[in-house]
Scaffold this motif. Structure first.
Motif, PDB file in Angstrom:
ATOM      1  N   HIS A  62       0.824  -1.218   0.000  1.00  0.00           N
ATOM      2  CA  HIS A  62       0.000   0.000   0.000  1.00  0.00           C
ATOM      3  C   HIS A  62       0.852   1.259   0.000  1.00  0.00           C
ATOM      4  O   HIS A  62       1.544   1.558   0.969  1.00  0.00           O
ATOM      5  N   HIS A  64       0.904   5.468  -2.040  1.00  0.00           N
ATOM      6  CA  HIS A  64       0.304   6.425  -2.975  1.00  0.00           C
ATOM      7  C   HIS A  64       1.489   7.235  -3.488  1.00  0.00           C
ATOM      8  O   HIS A  64       1.763   8.313  -2.953  1.00  0.00           O
ATOM      9  N   HIS A 204      -9.271   1.084   1.776  1.00  0.00           N
ATOM     10  CA  HIS A 204      -8.929   1.534   3.136  1.00  0.00           C
ATOM     11  C   HIS A 204     -10.046   1.084   4.066  1.00  0.00           C
ATOM     12  O   HIS A 204     -11.222   1.223   3.732  1.00  0.00           O
ATOM     13  N   HIS A 262      -5.106  -0.729   6.650  1.00  0.00           N
ATOM     14  CA  HIS A 262      -5.047  -0.025   7.941  1.00  0.00           C
ATOM     15  C   HIS A 262      -5.689  -0.835   9.071  1.00  0.00           C
ATOM     16  O   HIS A 262      -5.005  -1.250   9.976  1.00  0.00           O
ATOM     17  N   ASP A 315       2.052   3.225   3.052  1.00  0.00           N
ATOM     18  CA  ASP A 315       1.226   4.394   2.782  1.00  0.00           C
ATOM     19  C   ASP A 315       2.097   5.449   2.086  1.00  0.00           C
ATOM     20  O   ASP A 315       3.181   5.137   1.601  1.00  0.00           O
TER      21      ASP A 315
HETATM   22 ZN   LIG Z   1      -3.786   4.951   1.716  1.00  0.00          ZN
END
Ligand SMILES: [Zn+2]
Length: 399
Positions: A62, A64, A204, A262, A315
């Protein structure tokens, strides 16, 4: 002449650790052999011996990457609703700044021993970096829009972006942003499309307590921030009286692999419910981002106790100081030293590779695979713990 490398332990991941194990690789980093030398370490010509343990290249499930230019922009511990409201404004920036930051983040991940990434995208900014990187990327095109009237337009634009990734030879699939940010209609369009293919999806999940509050009784911080968004009509939203995950999990095709990200506020009943809704479920933990945003960690030992398949994500740099899978594992071990190191290493490699459908080549030391080789040094060998001083060095790249 094959390269032969060894260390105090080799962790093949798909089998038990080997003391003083030796890995033989060809010039492309493909594994030719894994040798258990037994009790005596014999003299072997050309053997490279390292202090530490050898593990396969890491899989970051995960990220971005297109938010990399936001590093250091947001205060810590403000909570998810504040964080989300800041992101949408701050992410707009000069294209050159965004592209440069993406390239830098890609190199950072390579240097930290990451060989594959599941990356959330809303734009085309990461095309070039992903196309030319040594890292194997799977892009999750993020689906989000709370207004039912906008569902078809939002879906078409996501599908269009997914096709653009595929057209340049990059693997991509659709991924709902979060339980609260898609209308029912948009979830339905996503479901109809996704059940036609075998692609991995992601969402998420339970990153903040107010996510459950919204679904249970239409109140809380997430509700307030959506309600207050300019131009968004949230009056159609009906509370379900159930937790967020339970409320939307039937909107996913059961057969597709799914990564839930998460899980900071997920409890045992959420885990049980999710297992009934997904046949191939993977949980993603991004502990450093959780500490950055909410200053709270998921109950990770509970997932281990319930024998769940877990994976590791970094993340984005908007909510993390580094893009390092090892740093995430160090944080987990600092808080939960009872979790075995071999299990954490599996989360960081093979489980992630499986989730992203890359385990035929990556994720473990097995003959014929090309997983990359990382050396982790400065380990507490007495307790078999990762410590703050533990470091990763790439010994063998994927080419
Ligand atoms: Zn995220």
């Amino acid at each position: 002449m094959p390269r032969k490398i060894s260390a105090h332990y080799v962790f093949p991941i798909s089998s038990a650790p080997i003391k003083n194990g030796i890995i033989e690789l060809d010039d492309n980093g493909t594994i030719l052999n894994i040798i258990d030398p037994g009790k005596e370490l014999k003299e072997i010509a050309g053997l490279e011996f390292y202090s530490g343990i050898l593990v396969p290249g890491f899989v970051n499930t995960h990220c971005h990457i297109e938010l990399s230019h936001l590093k250091g922009r947001f205060a810590e511990h403000t909570g998810l609703p504040v964080f989300i409201s800041q992101i949408s404004k701050a992410r707009v920036a000069d294209e050159n700044i965004i592209l440069k930051a993406i390239k830098k983040a890609d190199l950072e991940m390579q240097n930290n021993g990451i060989v594959a990434v599941g990356d959330i995208s809303n734009t085309e900014y990461s095309f070039f970096a992903k196309k030319h990187s040594k890292i194997k990327y799977h892009t999750f095109v993020e689906v989000l829009s709370v207004s039912p009237e906008n569902a078809m337009a939002a879906f078409k634009s996501c599908k269009n972006l997914e096709n653009k990734f595929s057209d340049i030879g990059l693997s991509a699939s659709l991924a709902p942003h979060a339980p609260y940010s898609l209308s029912k209609k948009l979830f339905r369009l996503f479901n109809e499309e996704t059940k036609k293919n075998k692609k991995t999806v992601s969402m998420h999940n339970q990153e903040t307590a107010s996510e459950n509050e919204l679904f249970i009784n239409k109140s809380g911080d997430i509700f307030d921030s959506i309600k207050n968004m300019i131009g968004v009509d949230f009056s159609h939203f009906k509370p379900t009286g159930q937790n967020s995950l339970e409320s939307v999990s039937h909107s996913f095709p059961k057969e597709n692999k799914c990564l839930l990200v998460h899980n900071t506020f997920s409890k045992e009943n959420d885990i049980v419910t999710a297992n009934g809704c997904f046949n191939k479920l993977y949980w993603v933990f991004c502990p450093n981002a959780n500490l950055y945003i909410e200053n709270k960690l998921p109950d990770i030992p509970l997932f281990y106790k319930l024998k769940q398949k877990c994976t590791i994500g970094t993340d984005s740099l908007a909510s993390n100081h580094k893009l390092s899978v090892l740093d995430e594992l160090k944080t987990i071990h600092a808080h939960f030293p009872e979790l075995p190191m071999w299990e954490l290493l599996k989360w960081a490699s093979l489980n992630g590779a499986e989730a992203l459908q890359l385990s035929d080549k990556m994720g473990s030391f097995e003959i014929g695979k090309q997983p990359g080789v990382n050396l982790i040094s400065n380990i507490d060998f007495n307790k078999m713990l990762l410590i703050p001083e533990s470091k990763v060095k790439v010994l063998v790249d994927r080419t």
